[in-house]
Design a protein around this motif. Structure first.
Motif, PDB file in Angstrom:
ATOM      1  N   THR A  99       0.735  -1.187   0.007  1.00  0.00           N
ATOM      2  CA  THR A  99      -0.060  -0.025   0.030  1.00  0.00           C
ATOM      3  C   THR A  99       0.738   1.274  -0.101  1.00  0.00           C
ATOM      4  OG1 THR A  99      -1.758  -1.221   1.355  1.00  0.00           O
ATOM      5  CG2 THR A  99      -1.935   1.292   1.197  1.00  0.00           C
TER       6      THR A  99
ATOM      7  N   GLU B  15      -0.005  -8.963  -6.422  1.00  0.00           N
ATOM      8  CA  GLU B  15      -0.148 -10.378  -6.249  1.00  0.00           C
ATOM      9  C   GLU B  15       0.334 -11.120  -7.110  1.00  0.00           C
ATOM     10  OE1 GLU B  15      -4.669 -10.517  -6.527  1.00  0.00           O
ATOM     11  OE2 GLU B  15      -4.900  -9.255  -4.664  1.00  0.00           O
TER      12      GLU B  15
ATOM     13  N   LYS C 160       1.116 -13.084   0.608  1.00  0.00           N
ATOM     14  CA  LYS C 160       1.583 -13.176  -0.739  1.00  0.00           C
ATOM     15  C   LYS C 160       2.407 -14.208  -0.818  1.00  0.00           C
ATOM     16  CE  LYS C 160      -0.603  -9.246  -1.936  1.00  0.00           C
ATOM     17  NZ  LYS C 160      -1.761  -8.828  -0.829  1.00  0.00           N
TER      18      LYS C 160
HETATM   19  C1  LIG Z   1      -1.966  -7.021  -0.845  1.00  0.00           C
HETATM   20  C2  LIG Z   1      -2.459  -6.228  -1.877  1.00  0.00           C
HETATM   21  C3  LIG Z   1      -2.170  -4.711  -1.644  1.00  0.00           C
HETATM   22  C4  LIG Z   1      -1.408  -4.185  -0.737  1.00  0.00           C
HETATM   23  O1  LIG Z   1      -0.314  -4.866  -0.097  1.00  0.00           O
HETATM   24  P1  LIG Z   1       0.093  -4.546   1.410  1.00  0.00           P
HETATM   25  O2  LIG Z   1       1.455  -4.887   1.407  1.00  0.00           O
HETATM   26  O3  LIG Z   1      -0.855  -5.536   2.290  1.00  0.00           O
HETATM   27  O4  LIG Z   1      -0.152  -3.148   1.927  1.00  0.00           O
HETATM   28  C5  LIG Z   1      -2.399  -3.855  -2.820  1.00  0.00           C
HETATM   29  N1  LIG Z   1      -3.084  -4.307  -3.889  1.00  0.00           N
HETATM   30  C6  LIG Z   1      -3.614  -5.622  -4.057  1.00  0.00           C
HETATM   31  C7  LIG Z   1      -4.113  -6.028  -5.276  1.00  0.00           C
HETATM   32  C8  LIG Z   1      -3.133  -6.567  -2.997  1.00  0.00           C
HETATM   33  O5  LIG Z   1      -3.658  -7.836  -3.204  1.00  0.00           O
END
Ligand SMILES: *Cc1c(COP(=O)(O)O)cnc(C)c1O
Length: 405
Positions: free
Chosen positions: A76, A191, A217
Protein backbone atom coordinates in the motif's frame (compact mmCIF):
# COMPACT_ATOMS: atom_id res chain seq x y z
CA UNK A 1 5.94 -17.48 16.35
CA UNK A 2 3.02 -19.18 18.04
CA UNK A 3 1.38 -21.94 16.04
CA UNK A 4 -1.96 -21.23 17.71
CA UNK A 5 -2.68 -17.60 16.99
CA UNK A 6 -6.01 -17.22 18.77
CA UNK A 7 -9.38 -18.78 19.32
CA UNK A 8 -10.58 -17.69 15.86
CA UNK A 9 -11.78 -20.62 13.78
CA UNK A 10 -10.75 -18.93 10.59
CA UNK A 11 -7.53 -16.95 10.90
CA UNK A 12 -6.60 -14.09 8.64
CA UNK A 13 -5.16 -15.34 5.37
CA UNK A 14 -1.42 -15.19 5.73
CA UNK A 15 -1.41 -16.29 9.34
CA UNK A 16 -1.14 -19.84 10.61
CA UNK A 17 -4.18 -22.14 10.79
CA UNK A 18 -4.76 -24.18 13.92
CA UNK A 19 -3.21 -27.65 13.85
CA UNK A 20 -5.37 -29.99 11.77
CA UNK A 21 -6.96 -27.11 9.88
CA UNK A 22 -5.98 -26.19 6.35
CA UNK A 23 -5.26 -22.47 5.90
CA UNK A 24 -5.76 -20.51 2.71
CA UNK A 25 -2.28 -19.16 1.96
CA UNK A 26 0.19 -19.36 4.82
CA UNK A 27 3.75 -18.07 4.97
CA UNK A 28 6.54 -20.53 4.18
CA UNK A 29 9.61 -19.49 6.18
CA UNK A 30 11.57 -22.72 6.11
CA UNK A 31 14.59 -21.37 4.19
CA UNK A 32 17.47 -19.15 5.34
CA UNK A 33 15.19 -16.57 7.08
CA UNK A 34 16.41 -17.48 10.55
CA UNK A 35 20.07 -17.25 9.58
CA UNK A 36 19.67 -13.87 7.85
CA UNK A 37 17.48 -12.35 10.57
CA UNK A 38 19.92 -13.52 13.23
CA UNK A 39 22.69 -11.76 11.31
CA UNK A 40 20.72 -8.50 11.66
CA UNK A 41 20.25 -9.04 15.38
CA UNK A 42 23.87 -10.06 15.96
CA UNK A 43 25.21 -7.02 14.13
CA UNK A 44 22.63 -4.50 15.38
CA UNK A 45 21.56 -3.59 11.83
CA UNK A 46 17.85 -3.86 12.54
CA UNK A 47 16.36 -0.65 11.17
CA UNK A 48 15.84 1.01 7.81
CA UNK A 49 19.49 0.98 6.75
CA UNK A 50 21.63 -2.08 6.29
CA UNK A 51 23.06 -4.55 3.85
CA UNK A 52 19.94 -6.64 3.45
CA UNK A 53 17.85 -3.69 2.23
CA UNK A 54 20.33 -2.98 -0.57
CA UNK A 55 20.71 -6.66 -1.36
CA UNK A 56 16.97 -7.32 -1.44
CA UNK A 57 16.43 -4.33 -3.74
CA UNK A 58 19.20 -5.50 -6.04
CA UNK A 59 18.03 -9.08 -6.21
CA UNK A 60 14.43 -7.98 -6.66
CA UNK A 61 15.24 -5.61 -9.53
CA UNK A 62 17.27 -8.34 -11.22
CA UNK A 63 14.42 -10.78 -10.82
CA UNK A 64 11.72 -8.47 -12.16
CA UNK A 65 13.99 -7.05 -14.83
CA UNK A 66 13.83 -3.36 -13.91
CA UNK A 67 16.73 -0.99 -13.40
CA UNK A 68 15.54 0.12 -9.94
CA UNK A 69 13.69 -1.29 -6.95
CA UNK A 70 12.84 0.69 -3.82
CA UNK A 71 11.83 -1.31 -0.74
CA UNK A 72 8.75 -0.06 1.12
CA UNK A 73 6.98 -0.83 4.38
CA UNK A 74 4.00 -2.31 2.51
CA UNK A 75 2.46 -2.73 -0.91
CA UNK A 76 0.00 0.00 0.00
CA UNK A 77 2.87 2.37 0.83
CA UNK A 78 4.49 1.50 -2.52
CA UNK A 79 1.26 2.34 -4.35
CA UNK A 80 0.88 5.62 -2.47
CA UNK A 81 4.43 6.64 -3.38
CA UNK A 82 3.89 5.44 -6.98
CA UNK A 83 0.97 7.86 -7.34
CA UNK A 84 2.97 10.70 -5.77
CA UNK A 85 6.02 10.20 -8.00
CA UNK A 86 3.75 9.96 -11.03
CA UNK A 87 2.39 13.39 -10.16
CA UNK A 88 -1.24 12.30 -9.82
CA UNK A 89 -2.86 15.31 -8.17
CA UNK A 90 -5.97 16.10 -6.18
CA UNK A 91 -9.22 16.01 -8.18
CA UNK A 92 -7.68 14.06 -11.02
CA UNK A 93 -8.90 10.58 -11.89
CA UNK A 94 -7.25 7.16 -12.08
CA UNK A 95 -8.87 4.21 -13.87
CA UNK A 96 -8.96 0.92 -11.94
CA UNK A 97 -10.64 -2.46 -12.33
CA UNK A 98 -13.74 -2.92 -10.16
CA UNK A 99 -12.54 -6.34 -9.04
CA UNK A 100 -9.49 -5.95 -6.83
CA UNK A 101 -8.46 -5.70 -3.21
CA UNK A 102 -9.32 -2.17 -2.10
CA UNK A 103 -5.78 -0.90 -1.33
CA UNK A 104 -4.93 0.59 -4.76
CA UNK A 105 -8.23 2.51 -4.84
CA UNK A 106 -7.59 3.80 -1.34
CA UNK A 107 -4.17 5.12 -2.31
CA UNK A 108 -5.81 7.09 -5.15
CA UNK A 109 -7.86 8.82 -2.44
CA UNK A 110 -4.72 9.32 -0.27
CA UNK A 111 -3.46 11.77 -2.92
CA UNK A 112 -6.89 13.41 -3.20
CA UNK A 113 -7.59 11.90 -6.63
CA UNK A 114 -10.63 9.81 -7.55
CA UNK A 115 -10.91 6.26 -8.86
CA UNK A 116 -12.99 5.38 -11.92
CA UNK A 117 -13.98 1.71 -11.73
CA UNK A 118 -14.34 -0.24 -14.97
CA UNK A 119 -15.44 -3.81 -15.45
CA UNK A 120 -13.13 -6.80 -15.83
CA UNK A 121 -13.04 -9.25 -18.74
CA UNK A 122 -14.84 -12.58 -18.21
CA UNK A 123 -11.95 -14.95 -18.95
CA UNK A 124 -9.26 -13.94 -16.46
CA UNK A 125 -11.14 -11.24 -14.49
CA UNK A 126 -8.55 -8.51 -15.14
CA UNK A 127 -9.24 -4.91 -16.23
CA UNK A 128 -11.00 -5.20 -19.60
CA UNK A 129 -9.11 -3.26 -22.32
CA UNK A 130 -12.37 -2.99 -24.31
CA UNK A 131 -14.12 -1.26 -21.40
CA UNK A 132 -11.09 1.01 -21.06
CA UNK A 133 -11.17 1.83 -24.78
CA UNK A 134 -14.91 2.60 -24.63
CA UNK A 135 -14.48 4.81 -21.58
CA UNK A 136 -11.63 6.81 -23.11
CA UNK A 137 -13.26 7.09 -26.55
CA UNK A 138 -16.88 7.76 -25.67
CA UNK A 139 -16.93 9.18 -22.13
CA UNK A 140 -13.88 11.44 -22.19
CA UNK A 141 -12.85 14.38 -24.34
CA UNK A 142 -9.67 16.36 -24.87
CA UNK A 143 -9.72 19.88 -23.47
CA UNK A 144 -6.62 22.10 -23.61
CA UNK A 145 -4.46 19.04 -24.21
CA UNK A 146 -5.96 17.22 -21.23
CA UNK A 147 -8.25 14.23 -21.21
CA UNK A 148 -11.39 15.01 -19.21
CA UNK A 149 -14.09 12.63 -17.98
CA UNK A 150 -17.21 14.37 -19.29
CA UNK A 151 -19.39 13.02 -16.51
CA UNK A 152 -17.29 14.38 -13.64
CA UNK A 153 -15.34 17.14 -15.38
CA UNK A 154 -12.15 15.74 -13.82
CA UNK A 155 -8.89 15.17 -15.66
CA UNK A 156 -8.11 11.49 -16.29
CA UNK A 157 -4.46 11.09 -15.47
CA UNK A 158 -3.47 7.45 -15.14
CA UNK A 159 -4.51 3.83 -15.52
CA UNK A 160 -3.87 1.54 -12.58
CA UNK A 161 -4.32 -2.06 -13.74
CA UNK A 162 -4.12 -4.75 -11.07
CA UNK A 163 -2.72 -8.19 -11.91
CA UNK A 164 -5.06 -10.13 -9.67
CA UNK A 165 -4.59 -13.65 -8.31
CA UNK A 166 -1.14 -14.18 -9.81
CA UNK A 167 -2.26 -13.61 -13.40
CA UNK A 168 -1.18 -10.65 -15.55
CA UNK A 169 -3.69 -8.27 -17.11
CA UNK A 170 -3.48 -7.71 -20.89
CA UNK A 171 -0.79 -5.11 -20.42
CA UNK A 172 0.08 -4.43 -24.09
CA UNK A 173 -3.53 -3.53 -24.89
CA UNK A 174 -3.75 -1.31 -21.81
CA UNK A 175 -0.39 0.34 -22.50
CA UNK A 176 -1.29 1.06 -26.13
CA UNK A 177 -4.46 2.82 -25.02
CA UNK A 178 -2.61 4.70 -22.29
CA UNK A 179 0.04 5.84 -24.78
CA UNK A 180 -2.60 6.96 -27.27
CA UNK A 181 -4.36 9.09 -24.64
CA UNK A 182 -1.15 10.19 -22.92
CA UNK A 183 -1.94 8.49 -19.62
CA UNK A 184 0.55 6.99 -17.17
CA UNK A 185 0.42 3.29 -16.34
CA UNK A 186 0.92 2.48 -12.66
CA UNK A 187 0.78 -1.29 -12.29
CA UNK A 188 -0.39 -2.98 -9.12
CA UNK A 189 1.48 -6.26 -9.44
CA UNK A 190 1.27 -6.94 -5.70
CA UNK A 191 -0.41 -10.34 -6.22
CA UNK A 192 1.61 -11.47 -9.20
CA UNK A 193 5.31 -11.55 -8.42
CA UNK A 194 6.86 -14.28 -10.58
CA UNK A 195 4.16 -14.21 -13.27
CA UNK A 196 5.07 -13.65 -16.93
CA UNK A 197 3.29 -11.57 -19.56
CA UNK A 198 4.25 -12.77 -23.05
CA UNK A 199 7.40 -14.19 -21.48
CA UNK A 200 8.31 -10.92 -19.75
CA UNK A 201 8.24 -10.60 -15.93
CA UNK A 202 5.15 -8.85 -14.61
CA UNK A 203 5.99 -5.35 -13.42
CA UNK A 204 8.96 -4.84 -15.73
CA UNK A 205 7.35 -2.55 -18.28
CA UNK A 206 5.17 -0.02 -16.53
CA UNK A 207 6.13 3.54 -15.63
CA UNK A 208 5.99 2.28 -12.02
CA UNK A 209 4.91 -1.10 -10.66
CA UNK A 210 4.30 -2.20 -7.08
CA UNK A 211 4.61 -5.47 -5.16
CA UNK A 212 3.59 -6.64 -1.68
CA UNK A 213 5.23 -9.01 0.82
CA UNK A 214 2.27 -9.21 3.17
CA UNK A 215 1.88 -12.50 5.04
CA UNK A 216 -0.39 -14.14 2.47
CA UNK A 217 1.50 -13.10 -0.67
CA UNK A 218 3.72 -15.48 -2.64
CA UNK A 219 6.81 -14.29 -0.77
CA UNK A 220 6.57 -12.51 2.56
CA UNK A 221 8.64 -10.28 4.80
CA UNK A 222 5.89 -10.27 7.42
CA UNK A 223 4.84 -6.97 5.91
CA UNK A 224 6.53 -5.07 3.13
CA UNK A 225 6.42 -3.87 -0.43
CA UNK A 226 8.52 -2.83 -3.42
CA UNK A 227 8.29 -0.11 -6.03
CA UNK A 228 10.06 -0.86 -9.33
CA UNK A 229 10.78 1.41 -12.28
CA UNK A 230 13.26 1.89 -15.10
CA UNK A 231 13.31 5.66 -14.57
CA UNK A 232 16.16 6.84 -12.38
CA UNK A 233 14.43 10.12 -11.42
CA UNK A 234 11.33 8.21 -10.34
CA UNK A 235 13.39 5.79 -8.24
CA UNK A 236 15.30 8.61 -6.57
CA UNK A 237 12.14 10.57 -5.83
CA UNK A 238 10.42 7.46 -4.45
CA UNK A 239 13.32 6.75 -2.10
CA UNK A 240 13.38 10.40 -0.99
CA UNK A 241 9.64 10.60 -0.27
CA UNK A 242 9.63 7.24 1.53
CA UNK A 243 12.50 8.32 3.81
CA UNK A 244 10.92 11.51 5.27
CA UNK A 245 12.08 13.68 2.33
CA UNK A 246 15.41 14.56 3.94
CA UNK A 247 17.18 17.20 1.89
CA UNK A 248 19.86 17.63 4.51
CA UNK A 249 19.95 14.65 6.85
CA UNK A 250 22.38 16.36 9.23
CA UNK A 251 20.57 19.66 9.60
CA UNK A 252 17.09 18.14 9.12
CA UNK A 253 16.11 20.31 6.20
CA UNK A 254 13.05 19.20 4.20
CA UNK A 255 11.62 20.70 1.04
CA UNK A 256 8.68 18.30 0.68
CA UNK A 257 6.23 16.32 2.81
CA UNK A 258 7.82 12.93 3.29
CA UNK A 259 6.71 9.58 4.64
CA UNK A 260 8.18 6.96 6.92
CA UNK A 261 7.63 4.11 4.47
CA UNK A 262 10.91 2.24 4.24
CA UNK A 263 11.36 -1.48 4.80
CA UNK A 264 13.58 -2.43 7.74
CA UNK A 265 16.77 -4.48 7.43
CA UNK A 266 15.18 -7.32 9.45
CA UNK A 267 12.29 -7.52 6.99
CA UNK A 268 14.65 -7.27 4.02
CA UNK A 269 16.68 -10.14 5.48
CA UNK A 270 13.54 -12.26 5.30
CA UNK A 271 12.96 -10.96 1.79
CA UNK A 272 16.40 -12.15 0.64
CA UNK A 273 15.69 -15.63 1.97
CA UNK A 274 12.21 -15.64 0.42
CA UNK A 275 13.05 -14.39 -3.06
CA UNK A 276 15.65 -17.14 -3.42
CA UNK A 277 12.73 -19.56 -3.32
CA UNK A 278 10.36 -17.76 -5.69
CA UNK A 279 10.65 -20.26 -8.55
CA UNK A 280 10.03 -23.11 -6.15
CA UNK A 281 6.98 -21.32 -4.67
CA UNK A 282 5.55 -20.60 -8.15
CA UNK A 283 5.95 -24.26 -9.13
CA UNK A 284 4.17 -25.37 -5.93
CA UNK A 285 1.28 -22.90 -6.42
CA UNK A 286 0.85 -23.99 -10.04
CA UNK A 287 0.88 -27.65 -9.07
CA UNK A 288 -1.85 -27.08 -6.47
CA UNK A 289 -4.08 -25.26 -8.97
CA UNK A 290 -3.54 -28.05 -11.51
CA UNK A 291 -4.40 -30.70 -8.95
CA UNK A 292 -7.68 -28.96 -8.06
CA UNK A 293 -8.53 -28.52 -11.76
CA UNK A 294 -8.00 -32.27 -12.28
CA UNK A 295 -9.90 -33.13 -9.12
CA UNK A 296 -12.92 -31.14 -10.29
CA UNK A 297 -12.69 -31.82 -14.04
CA UNK A 298 -15.85 -33.97 -13.99
CA UNK A 299 -17.83 -31.48 -11.86
CA UNK A 300 -20.10 -29.29 -14.00
CA UNK A 301 -20.70 -26.96 -11.01
CA UNK A 302 -17.00 -25.96 -10.87
CA UNK A 303 -15.04 -23.95 -13.44
CA UNK A 304 -11.28 -23.83 -12.97
CA UNK A 305 -9.41 -20.56 -13.51
CA UNK A 306 -8.13 -20.29 -17.08
CA UNK A 307 -4.63 -19.06 -17.83
CA UNK A 308 -4.44 -16.78 -20.89
CA UNK A 309 -2.39 -17.90 -23.89
CA UNK A 310 -0.10 -14.91 -23.26
CA UNK A 311 0.35 -15.58 -19.55
CA UNK A 312 2.34 -17.72 -17.21
CA UNK A 313 0.40 -17.24 -14.00
CA UNK A 314 1.66 -18.03 -10.51
CA UNK A 315 -1.78 -19.12 -9.23
CA UNK A 316 -1.00 -17.15 -6.08
CA UNK A 317 -4.52 -18.17 -5.12
CA UNK A 318 -6.28 -21.28 -6.42
CA UNK A 319 -9.61 -19.73 -7.33
CA UNK A 320 -12.55 -21.50 -8.96
CA UNK A 321 -16.06 -20.49 -9.96
CA UNK A 322 -18.91 -22.31 -8.22
CA UNK A 323 -22.26 -22.52 -9.99
CA UNK A 324 -24.72 -20.42 -7.99
CA UNK A 325 -27.52 -22.98 -8.27
CA UNK A 326 -27.65 -26.43 -6.66
CA UNK A 327 -27.99 -27.92 -3.21
CA UNK A 328 -24.54 -26.81 -2.05
CA UNK A 329 -25.70 -23.19 -1.84
CA UNK A 330 -23.20 -21.68 -4.27
CA UNK A 331 -19.78 -20.31 -3.35
CA UNK A 332 -20.89 -19.06 0.08
CA UNK A 333 -22.63 -22.32 0.95
CA UNK A 334 -19.49 -24.22 0.03
CA UNK A 335 -17.38 -21.73 2.02
CA UNK A 336 -19.41 -22.52 5.17
CA UNK A 337 -19.37 -26.28 4.58
CA UNK A 338 -15.59 -26.26 4.17
CA UNK A 339 -15.10 -23.96 7.19
CA UNK A 340 -17.03 -26.44 9.36
CA UNK A 341 -14.40 -29.03 8.38
CA UNK A 342 -11.45 -26.78 9.20
CA UNK A 343 -10.78 -25.86 5.57
CA UNK A 344 -10.28 -22.14 4.94
CA UNK A 345 -11.74 -20.90 1.65
CA UNK A 346 -12.32 -17.26 0.79
CA UNK A 347 -14.48 -15.29 -1.64
CA UNK A 348 -13.03 -12.45 -3.70
CA UNK A 349 -13.45 -8.79 -2.76
CA UNK A 350 -16.67 -6.80 -2.88
CA UNK A 351 -16.55 -5.08 -6.29
CA UNK A 352 -15.38 -1.55 -5.66
CA UNK A 353 -18.07 0.21 -7.68
CA UNK A 354 -20.38 -0.98 -4.89
CA UNK A 355 -18.07 -0.12 -2.01
CA UNK A 356 -19.38 2.41 0.52
CA UNK A 357 -15.75 3.41 1.09
CA UNK A 358 -15.62 4.78 -2.46
CA UNK A 359 -18.87 6.66 -2.46
CA UNK A 360 -18.41 9.66 -4.75
CA UNK A 361 -16.38 7.83 -7.39
CA UNK A 362 -17.69 7.69 -10.97
CA UNK A 363 -19.78 4.51 -10.96
CA UNK A 364 -20.52 2.42 -14.04
CA UNK A 365 -22.16 -1.00 -14.38
CA UNK A 366 -19.71 -3.87 -13.84
CA UNK A 367 -21.74 -7.04 -14.44
CA UNK A 368 -18.72 -9.32 -14.92
CA UNK A 369 -17.12 -8.23 -11.64
CA UNK A 370 -20.45 -8.86 -9.90
CA UNK A 371 -20.84 -12.33 -11.34
CA UNK A 372 -17.26 -13.34 -10.49
CA UNK A 373 -17.80 -11.96 -7.00
CA UNK A 374 -20.90 -14.14 -6.57
CA UNK A 375 -19.28 -17.33 -7.87
CA UNK A 376 -15.56 -17.22 -7.09
CA UNK A 377 -14.01 -19.09 -4.20
CA UNK A 378 -10.31 -19.43 -3.41
CA UNK A 379 -9.23 -22.79 -2.00
CA UNK A 380 -6.28 -23.59 0.28
CA UNK A 381 -3.02 -23.19 -1.64
CA UNK A 382 -0.19 -22.51 0.80
CA UNK A 383 3.15 -23.50 -0.67
CA UNK A 384 3.46 -25.93 2.24
CA UNK A 385 0.15 -27.71 1.54
CA UNK A 386 0.53 -31.50 1.34
CA UNK A 387 -1.01 -33.82 -1.26
CA UNK A 388 -3.07 -35.35 1.52
CA UNK A 389 -4.44 -31.92 2.46
CA UNK A 390 -5.26 -31.19 -1.20
CA UNK A 391 -7.11 -34.52 -1.30
CA UNK A 392 -9.09 -33.48 1.78
CA UNK A 393 -10.09 -30.22 0.08
CA UNK A 394 -11.09 -32.03 -3.12
CA UNK A 395 -13.07 -34.73 -1.29
CA UNK A 396 -14.84 -32.23 0.99
CA UNK A 397 -15.75 -30.05 -1.99
CA UNK A 398 -17.05 -32.97 -4.05
CA UNK A 399 -19.09 -34.15 -1.08
CA UNK A 400 -20.52 -30.66 -0.55
CA UNK A 401 -21.60 -30.46 -4.19
CA UNK A 402 -23.73 -33.57 -3.73
CA UNK A 403 -25.40 -32.53 -0.50
CA UNK A 404 -27.40 -29.55 0.71
CA UNK A 405 -25.20 -26.88 2.32
C1 LIG B 1 -2.01 -7.19 -0.94
C2 LIG B 1 -2.44 -6.17 -1.91
C3 LIG B 1 -2.11 -4.81 -1.77
C4 LIG B 1 -1.51 -4.22 -0.54
O1 LIG B 1 -0.37 -4.76 -0.08
P1 LIG B 1 0.03 -4.59 1.46
O2 LIG B 1 1.45 -5.01 1.49
O3 LIG B 1 -0.87 -5.50 2.23
O4 LIG B 1 -0.16 -3.17 1.84
C5 LIG B 1 -2.43 -3.94 -2.79
N1 LIG B 1 -3.09 -4.36 -3.88
C6 LIG B 1 -3.47 -5.65 -4.03
C7 LIG B 1 -4.19 -6.04 -5.27
C8 LIG B 1 -3.18 -6.59 -3.04
O5 LIG B 1 -3.59 -7.86 -3.18
Amino acid sequence: MSATPSSHRSPEPGTRAEPGNIGLSEPNVSGREWEYVRECLDTGWVSSAGGFVDRFEGEFAARVGTRFAVAMASGTAALHIALLVSGVAADEEVVLPALTFIAPANTVRYVGAWPVFLDVEPNHWQLDPDRLADFLRFDCSARDGRLVNRRTGRRVRAVLPVDILGHPCDLDAIRDLAAHYDLLVIEDATESLGALYRGRPVGSESHVACFSFNGNKIITTGGGGMLVTNDEQVARRARYLATQAKDDPVEYVHRAIGYNYRLTNVQAAMGCAQIARLDEFVALKRATARRYAEGFADQPAITAYQEAAWATATFWLSTVLIDATGPHGGSRGLLRTLAAQGIQARPLWEPLHRSAAHHGADIRPCPVAEQVHREALSLPCSTGITLEQQDRVIAATRRALRTAG
